[in-house]
Scaffold this motif. Structure first.
Motif, PDB file in Angstrom:
ATOM      1  N   HIS A 175      10.425 -10.605  -3.799  1.00  0.00           N
ATOM      2  CA  HIS A 175       8.986 -10.742  -3.515  1.00  0.00           C
ATOM      3  C   HIS A 175       8.125  -9.907  -4.449  1.00  0.00           C
ATOM      4  CE1 HIS A 175      11.204 -11.905   0.067  1.00  0.00           C
ATOM      5  NE2 HIS A 175      10.261 -12.812   0.217  1.00  0.00           N
ATOM      6  N   ARG A 179       2.967 -13.089  -3.909  1.00  0.00           N
ATOM      7  CA  ARG A 179       3.012 -12.617  -2.520  1.00  0.00           C
ATOM      8  C   ARG A 179       2.313 -11.295  -2.300  1.00  0.00           C
ATOM      9  NH1 ARG A 179       4.609 -16.949   0.476  1.00  0.00           N
ATOM     10  NH2 ARG A 179       6.538 -17.816  -0.308  1.00  0.00           N
ATOM     11  N   CYS A 180       2.138 -10.529  -3.370  1.00  0.00           N
ATOM     12  CA  CYS A 180       1.479  -9.225  -3.254  1.00  0.00           C
ATOM     13  C   CYS A 180       0.986  -8.831  -4.638  1.00  0.00           C
ATOM     14  CB  CYS A 180       2.446  -8.166  -2.740  1.00  0.00           C
ATOM     15  SG  CYS A 180       3.617  -7.589  -3.985  1.00  0.00           S
ATOM     16  N   HIS A 227       0.370  -5.754   1.229  1.00  0.00           N
ATOM     17  CA  HIS A 227       1.530  -6.163   2.028  1.00  0.00           C
ATOM     18  C   HIS A 227       1.249  -7.381   2.919  1.00  0.00           C
ATOM     19  CE1 HIS A 227      -0.351  -4.295   5.481  1.00  0.00           C
ATOM     20  NE2 HIS A 227      -0.199  -3.069   5.020  1.00  0.00           N
ATOM     21  N   GLY A 228       0.065  -7.979   2.766  1.00  0.00           N
ATOM     22  CA  GLY A 228      -0.252  -9.131   3.615  1.00  0.00           C
ATOM     23  C   GLY A 228      -0.590  -8.693   5.034  1.00  0.00           C
ATOM     24  N   SER A 243       5.494  -9.694   7.137  1.00  0.00           N
ATOM     25  CA  SER A 243       5.175  -9.644   5.709  1.00  0.00           C
ATOM     26  C   SER A 243       5.351  -8.207   5.190  1.00  0.00           C
ATOM     27  CB  SER A 243       3.736 -10.138   5.524  1.00  0.00           C
ATOM     28  OG  SER A 243       3.266  -9.822   4.257  1.00  0.00           O
TER      29      SER A 243
END
Ligand code: R2B
Ligand code: URA
Length: 292
Positions: free
Chosen positions: A20, A76-77, A90-91, A96
């Protein structure tokens, strides 16, 4: 990470792909991240970039023209590094965030980084505090007001404690200067709406306004001063790993007065800045102490 917490299975991997993050152990992780001392995490990638640029300006580190640049992949980040500080998003929510906690802890272990502290800088709903107040968590409580994080592993529920580093929390609070900040317990839930007792979700709730107020008052009596969506998993992970950790969240509203976030974008930016500044004031103090 404390040695007895480290996963021995990792020794069997030729290359560990931190999927990720878009980084892997064939890279010079030691050269890239060996000097990291602070990992500052928050939900939003915009805030992670903003914090990286503020950290550079405040702590006196250079960034390229146009500002700090992300490292790894940004699907994703977003992860930035400024001097000894990683700023990473970190969402929303624990699932997540846990993915990033695992990959960041491995990253720093492979990099040989020593004495690293993890600080979550987030947003939250206040409970009996004025919007904009920063709450430095004493511990995380789950939605049942228990100091516990539950995880299902191989079909069984396991419960982990959610204590946070008291000394770190107090040192961060001491750096507050003019910023309105206080200690308090932080409740972490798996939802923004019904999980936090809101009455403005899409579905007809099972509870009434009176039920909601009775619960929020009970939470306040138990020491809860804010509600967000990550504190229990964050505390439990860091405690298991032996990583000193703090949760520093600004409050966007007072839940004793309503459910909707009605502040203007300018006010929200100021509220968010309060938590970021508090952490930067703390880090600056620590770096100055280390250099003295
Ligand atoms: C605070 O804000 C987000 C929800 O709006 C969530 O990530 C949290 O903990
Ligand atoms: N984030 C949350 O999780 N809850 C709030 O009320 C505000 C921000």
């Amino acid at each position: 990470m404390k040695p007895d917490a480290r996963n021995p299975n990792l020794d069997q991997l030729d290359t560990d792909f931190l999927y990720h993050l878009g980084l892997d152990t064939s890279m010079d992780l030691e050269g890239m991240f060996g000097d990291v001392k602070y990992v500052c995490m928050g939900g939003s990638s915009v805030r992670a970039e903003d914090f990286a640029n503020k950290a550079a300006a405040d702590l006196g580190f250079e960034v390229p023209e146009g500002g700090a640049q992300p490292i790894g992949k940004t699907e994703r980040c977003s992860l930035f590094k400024v001097g000894p500080v990683i700023s990473v998003s970190h969402g929303m929510g624990m699932p997540s965030m846990l993915i990033f906690l695992h990959e960041l802890a491995k990253l720093l272990d492979y990099a040989g980084a020593q004495d690293v502290k993890f600080i979550r800088i987030g947003t939250s709903g206040g409970v009996g505090v004025e919007p904009g107040t920063v709450v430095v968590a004493e511990e995380g409580l789950n939605g049942k007001l228990e100091p516990a994080f539950e995880q299902v592993e191989l079909g069984e529920t396991h419960t982990y404690p959610t204590g946070l580093d008291r000394q770190l929390a107090e040192e961060i609070l001491e750096a507050r200067g003019e910023i309105r900040a206080q200690l308090g317990k932080t409740m972490g839930t798996d939802d923004f709406y019904e999980g936090q007792g809101r009455l403005d979700g899409a579905l007809k709730p099972r509870y009434t306004e009176a039920d909601k107020m009775a619960f929020l008052k009970r939470a306040h009596e138990a020491g809860v001063r804010n509600i967000e969506m990550e504190s229990t998993a964050f505390a439990a992970f860091c405690l298991r790993a032996g990583i000193p950790a703090a949760v520093v969240c600004t409050t966007l509203l007072n839940r004793l007065q309503g459910d909707q976030v009605t502040s203007t974008p300018e006010q929200l930016a100021q509220f968010s800045d309060n938590a970021q500044r508090l952490v930067l004031q703390y880090i600056r103090g620590q770096l100055e102490k280390a250099a003295a």
